[in-house]
Write a protein that holds these residues in place. Structure first.
Motif, mmCIF file in Angstrom:
data_model
loop_
_atom_site.group_PDB
_atom_site.id
_atom_site.type_symbol
_atom_site.label_atom_id
_atom_site.label_comp_id
_atom_site.label_asym_id
_atom_site.label_seq_id
_atom_site.Cartn_x
_atom_site.Cartn_y
_atom_site.Cartn_z
ATOM 1 N N GLY A 60 43.113 27.370 46.734
ATOM 2 C CA GLY A 60 43.817 27.726 45.511
ATOM 3 C C GLY A 60 43.125 28.907 44.850
ATOM 4 O O GLY A 60 42.810 29.916 45.475
ATOM 5 N N GLU A 61 42.829 28.768 43.558
ATOM 6 C CA GLU A 61 42.200 29.857 42.812
ATOM 7 C C GLU A 61 40.686 29.714 42.745
ATOM 8 O O GLU A 61 40.014 30.523 42.104
ATOM 9 C CB GLU A 61 42.781 29.893 41.389
ATOM 10 N N ARG A 62 40.153 28.702 43.389
ATOM 11 C CA ARG A 62 38.718 28.432 43.283
ATOM 12 C C ARG A 62 38.007 28.772 44.592
ATOM 13 O O ARG A 62 38.415 28.326 45.664
ATOM 14 C CB ARG A 62 38.492 26.966 42.934
ATOM 15 N N SER A 63 36.925 29.543 44.486
ATOM 16 C CA SER A 63 36.092 29.860 45.645
ATOM 17 C C SER A 63 34.745 29.163 45.496
ATOM 18 O O SER A 63 34.159 29.155 44.408
ATOM 19 C CB SER A 63 35.877 31.369 45.762
ATOM 20 N N THR A 64 34.272 28.583 46.592
ATOM 21 C CA THR A 64 33.017 27.836 46.587
ATOM 22 C C THR A 64 32.088 28.432 47.634
ATOM 23 O O THR A 64 32.481 28.630 48.782
ATOM 24 C CB THR A 64 33.262 26.345 46.896
ATOM 25 N N THR A 65 30.855 28.708 47.234
ATOM 26 C CA THR A 65 29.855 29.247 48.150
ATOM 27 C C THR A 65 29.102 28.097 48.798
ATOM 28 O O THR A 65 28.535 27.238 48.108
ATOM 29 C CB THR A 65 28.876 30.166 47.403
ATOM 30 N N LEU A 66 29.108 28.070 50.122
ATOM 31 C CA LEU A 66 28.485 26.998 50.898
ATOM 32 C C LEU A 66 27.337 27.610 51.689
ATOM 33 O O LEU A 66 27.508 28.073 52.810
ATOM 34 C CB LEU A 66 29.520 26.358 51.829
ATOM 35 N N GLY A 67 26.176 27.667 51.071
ATOM 36 C CA GLY A 67 25.020 28.303 51.685
ATOM 37 C C GLY A 67 24.164 27.304 52.434
ATOM 38 O O GLY A 67 23.948 26.184 51.988
ATOM 39 N N GLY A 68 23.682 27.706 53.605
ATOM 40 C CA GLY A 68 22.890 26.805 54.422
ATOM 41 C C GLY A 68 21.422 26.750 54.019
ATOM 42 O O GLY A 68 20.895 27.706 53.440
ATOM 43 N N PRO A 69 20.760 25.608 54.297
ATOM 44 C CA PRO A 69 21.382 24.402 54.843
ATOM 45 C C PRO A 69 21.965 23.525 53.728
ATOM 46 O O PRO A 69 21.298 23.249 52.735
ATOM 47 C CB PRO A 69 20.200 23.693 55.518
ATOM 48 N N SER A 70 23.213 23.119 53.892
ATOM 49 C CA SER A 70 23.883 22.242 52.938
ATOM 50 C C SER A 70 25.071 21.612 53.656
ATOM 51 O O SER A 70 25.411 21.998 54.779
ATOM 52 C CB SER A 70 24.360 23.015 51.705
ATOM 53 N N TYR A 71 25.695 20.624 53.014
ATOM 54 C CA TYR A 71 26.888 20.026 53.601
ATOM 55 C C TYR A 71 28.000 19.984 52.571
ATOM 56 O O TYR A 71 27.762 20.146 51.361
ATOM 57 C CB TYR A 71 26.597 18.622 54.150
ATOM 58 N N TYR A 72 29.217 19.783 53.036
ATOM 59 C CA TYR A 72 30.376 19.655 52.150
ATOM 60 C C TYR A 72 31.359 18.680 52.784
ATOM 61 O O TYR A 72 31.282 18.379 53.984
ATOM 62 C CB TYR A 72 31.040 21.013 51.901
ATOM 63 N N VAL A 73 32.283 18.190 51.970
ATOM 64 C CA VAL A 73 33.259 17.196 52.418
ATOM 65 C C VAL A 73 34.667 17.695 52.116
ATOM 66 O O VAL A 73 34.971 18.064 50.978
ATOM 67 C CB VAL A 73 33.043 15.837 51.717
ATOM 68 N N LEU A 74 35.507 17.737 53.143
ATOM 69 C CA LEU A 74 36.943 17.971 52.970
ATOM 70 C C LEU A 74 37.637 16.661 53.331
ATOM 71 O O LEU A 74 37.834 16.368 54.507
ATOM 72 C CB LEU A 74 37.422 19.113 53.867
ATOM 73 N N PRO A 75 38.002 15.841 52.349
ATOM 74 C CA PRO A 75 38.515 14.502 52.656
ATOM 75 C C PRO A 75 39.976 14.464 53.097
ATOM 76 O O PRO A 75 40.416 13.454 53.643
ATOM 77 C CB PRO A 75 38.316 13.745 51.339
ATOM 78 N N VAL A 76 40.731 15.533 52.847
ATOM 79 C CA VAL A 76 42.132 15.583 53.268
ATOM 80 C C VAL A 76 42.404 16.950 53.885
ATOM 81 O O VAL A 76 41.619 17.889 53.732
ATOM 82 C CB VAL A 76 43.103 15.352 52.081
#
Length: 299
Positions: A60-76
């Motif tokens: 959508g209109e939101r950008s998220t920075t995913l810098g390593g090392p880290s984790y994220y969850v996309l549940p759907v």
């Protein structure tokens, strides 16, 4: 932690700019300078581990920075665009992905005391990864080299990863996904319906009724789960499919627009240009030029 991370990076040395199945069910890896058009996709429900470098994921209109090392969850399932970048020392972007298996999640939830799991979660974000969590990923990835152990050990390591996510800042989302009667789980079913029927008109009243929610509640819960309204979600699925039809299946722009459910080619052109950053004709020319030198499926 550095030794664990170094071993993970070494085990990923055969990864490339398209996803590689590791032989461990549900686990894939990718690295390098991945073209942006590959990263504009319908993302599967997953746990992502950014090992090195950075991914900027836009929903959508939101950008998220995913810098390593880290984790994220996309549940759907969620349509998104992204870009990836090397780390500050120029080392390539590297990432692992573990598909979310709802049956495994539900089995795990049955074995856990209800009051053990956090009752609220932060918004979608990169989550700090600790040594115990990183070691669980390492154990799963090591199974690439001992395939005979996969049937016995992969399910245990997968459960550990899910458990550690449940205990973390994004745990609420997983818990809600695993509860059959939760609003989140109901939204997940609606998402699946839209994914399979994105060319059809959306009836918000019918969808909210199917999910057992008032229309305002349905809108709020849908956006909380996906970052998009139902109409935005459908629109982006249509645009992603149309892009594939035009660039790789030889459809004319107007034909692709009608094929995915648009009634107005001019509206399609405007929304395509807004979403992808250039007109269908220019975007197609760029994609075909890239694909002629380096063919890669989207992930």
């Amino acid at each position: 932690m550095n030794k664990v991370l170094d071993e993970i990076i070494d085990l990923m040395k055969s990864a490339g700019t398209r996803p590689i199945e590791t032989g461990v069910p549900g686990l894939s890896m990718i690295k390098g300078d991945i073209p942006a058009h590959q990263l504009a996709a319908l993302y599967e429900p997953m746990i992502g581990f950014t090992v090195q470098g950075t991914k900027i994921l836009s929903i959508g209109e939101r950008s998220t920075t995913l810098g390593g090392p880290s984790y994220y969850v996309l549940p759907v399932h969620v349509p998104a665009t992204a870009s990836v970048h090397p780390d500050r020392d120029g080392r390539p972007y590297m990432s692992l992905g573990l598909e979310l298996n709802q049956n495994v999640l539900q089995s795990l939830l049955r074995d856990l005391p209800e009051n053990l799991i956090p009752t609220a979660s932060e918004h979608f974000a990169a989550c700090e990864i600790d040594i115990e969590f990183m070691e669980a990923w390492l154990r799963l990835l090591r199974l690439r080299n001992t395939s005979r152990d996969i049937p016995a050990l992969a399910p245990a390591y997968e459960r550990e990863i899910l458990y550690r996510v449940l205990m973390g800042p994004q745990g609420w989302y997983l818990r809600q996904l695993g509860l059959r009667e939760s609003n989140f789980s109901k939204i997940s079913q609606i998402v699946k319906w839209i994914r399979d029927n994105f060319m059809r008109p959306i009836d918000i009243g019918e969808m909210s009724s199917k999910s057992g929610m008032a229309i305002n509640t349905f809108h709020r819960q849908f956006k909380r789960a996906t970052g998009l309204s139902p109409i935005q979600f459908q629109k982006q699925l249509r645009l992603l499919e149309a892009r594939n039809l035009i660039a790789f299946e030889g459809y004319a722009v107007a034909s692709a627009a009608y094929q995915v459910g648009y009634q107005s080619p001019s509206q399609f052109n405007r929304e395509y240009s807004r979403f992808f950053g250039s007109s269908p004709a220019r975007d197609t020319e760029k994609l075909r030029r890239i694909e002629s030198t380096k063919a890669s499926p989207i992930w």
